[in-house]
Design a protein around this motif. Structure first.
Motif, PDB file in Angstrom:
ATOM      1  N   TRP A   2       0.817  -1.199   0.000  1.00 41.93           N
ATOM      2  CA  TRP A   2       0.000   0.000   0.000  1.00 41.93           C
ATOM      3  C   TRP A   2       0.854   1.254   0.000  1.00 41.93           C
ATOM      4  CZ3 TRP A   2      -4.608  -0.270  -1.683  1.00 41.93           C
ATOM      5  CH2 TRP A   2      -5.375  -1.406  -1.474  1.00 41.93           C
ATOM      6  N   PHE A   3       2.010   1.180   0.648  1.00 42.35           N
ATOM      7  CA  PHE A   3       2.901   2.335   0.638  1.00 42.35           C
ATOM      8  C   PHE A   3       3.411   2.609  -0.763  1.00 42.35           C
ATOM      9  CE2 PHE A   3       3.424   1.149   5.176  1.00 42.35           C
ATOM     10  CZ  PHE A   3       2.964   2.343   5.706  1.00 42.35           C
ATOM     11  N   THR A   4       3.716   1.571  -1.505  1.00 40.94           N
ATOM     12  CA  THR A   4       4.180   1.728  -2.883  1.00 40.94           C
ATOM     13  C   THR A   4       3.099   2.345  -3.754  1.00 40.94           C
ATOM     14  OG1 THR A   4       5.575  -0.227  -2.603  1.00 40.94           O
ATOM     15  CG2 THR A   4       5.182   0.522  -4.851  1.00 40.94           C
ATOM     16  N   LEU A   5       1.869   1.851  -3.614  1.00 37.19           N
ATOM     17  CA  LEU A   5       0.762   2.422  -4.381  1.00 37.19           C
ATOM     18  C   LEU A   5       0.495   3.875  -3.980  1.00 37.19           C
ATOM     19  CD1 LEU A   5      -1.758  -0.554  -4.469  1.00 37.19           C
ATOM     20  CD2 LEU A   5      -0.345   0.299  -6.335  1.00 37.19           C
ATOM     21  N   SER A   6       0.658   4.162  -2.719  1.00 35.51           N
ATOM     22  CA  SER A   6       0.479   5.527  -2.253  1.00 35.51           C
ATOM     23  C   SER A   6       1.527   6.457  -2.870  1.00 35.51           C
ATOM     24  CB  SER A   6       0.581   5.565  -0.733  1.00 35.51           C
ATOM     25  OG  SER A   6       0.536   6.886  -0.261  1.00 35.51           O
ATOM     26  N   ILE A   8       3.154   5.970  -5.659  1.00 37.86           N
ATOM     27  CA  ILE A   8       2.866   6.061  -7.096  1.00 37.86           C
ATOM     28  C   ILE A   8       1.740   7.062  -7.348  1.00 37.86           C
ATOM     29  CG2 ILE A   8       1.945   4.787  -9.071  1.00 37.86           C
ATOM     30  CD1 ILE A   8       3.505   2.340  -8.036  1.00 37.86           C
ATOM     31  N   ALA A   9       0.694   7.020  -6.509  1.00 39.03           N
ATOM     32  CA  ALA A   9      -0.410   7.967  -6.651  1.00 39.03           C
ATOM     33  C   ALA A   9       0.060   9.400  -6.428  1.00 39.03           C
ATOM     34  CB  ALA A   9      -1.524   7.606  -5.673  1.00 39.03           C
ATOM     35  N   TRP A  10       0.916   9.611  -5.412  1.00 41.20           N
ATOM     36  CA  TRP A  10       1.451  10.948  -5.176  1.00 41.20           C
ATOM     37  C   TRP A  10       2.329  11.412  -6.338  1.00 41.20           C
ATOM     38  CZ3 TRP A  10      -0.203  14.594  -2.221  1.00 41.20           C
ATOM     39  CH2 TRP A  10      -0.885  14.302  -1.061  1.00 41.20           C
ATOM     40  N   ALA A  11       3.098  10.516  -6.912  1.00 43.21           N
ATOM     41  CA  ALA A  11       3.952  10.870  -8.052  1.00 43.21           C
ATOM     42  C   ALA A  11       3.102  11.262  -9.259  1.00 43.21           C
ATOM     43  CB  ALA A  11       4.873   9.707  -8.396  1.00 43.21           C
ATOM     44  N   ILE A  12       2.040  10.514  -9.503  1.00 48.21           N
ATOM     45  CA  ILE A  12       1.140  10.856 -10.616  1.00 48.21           C
ATOM     46  C   ILE A  12       0.482  12.207 -10.355  1.00 48.21           C
ATOM     47  CG2 ILE A  12      -1.009  10.198 -11.757  1.00 48.21           C
ATOM     48  CD1 ILE A  12      -0.140   7.269 -11.384  1.00 48.21           C
TER      49      ILE A  12
END
Length: 53
Positions: A2-6, A8-12
């Motif tokens: 979930w941290f990785t997806l978080s 990635i979402a912040w980077a996008i």
């Protein structure tokens, strides 16, 4: 995971903000304020929709 997806979402999100700022500055430097705030499309539509009685 979930941290990785978080991250990635912040980077996008950050990439979209940077893209919008770039587009804003590019548009602002390309077109004049009068051209950006004109209602030319509305005038064209109004002329086409006039009905003669």
């Amino acid at each position: 995971m979930w941290f990785t997806l978080s991250y990635i979402a912040w980077a996008i999100s950050a990439a979209l903000v940077l893209w919008m700022a770039y587009d804003w500055f590019k548009t602002d430097s390309t077109y004049s304020e009068d051209q950006l705030t004109s209602s030319r499309e509305g005038e064209i539509e109004a002329v086409q929709e006039k009905h003669k009685v």
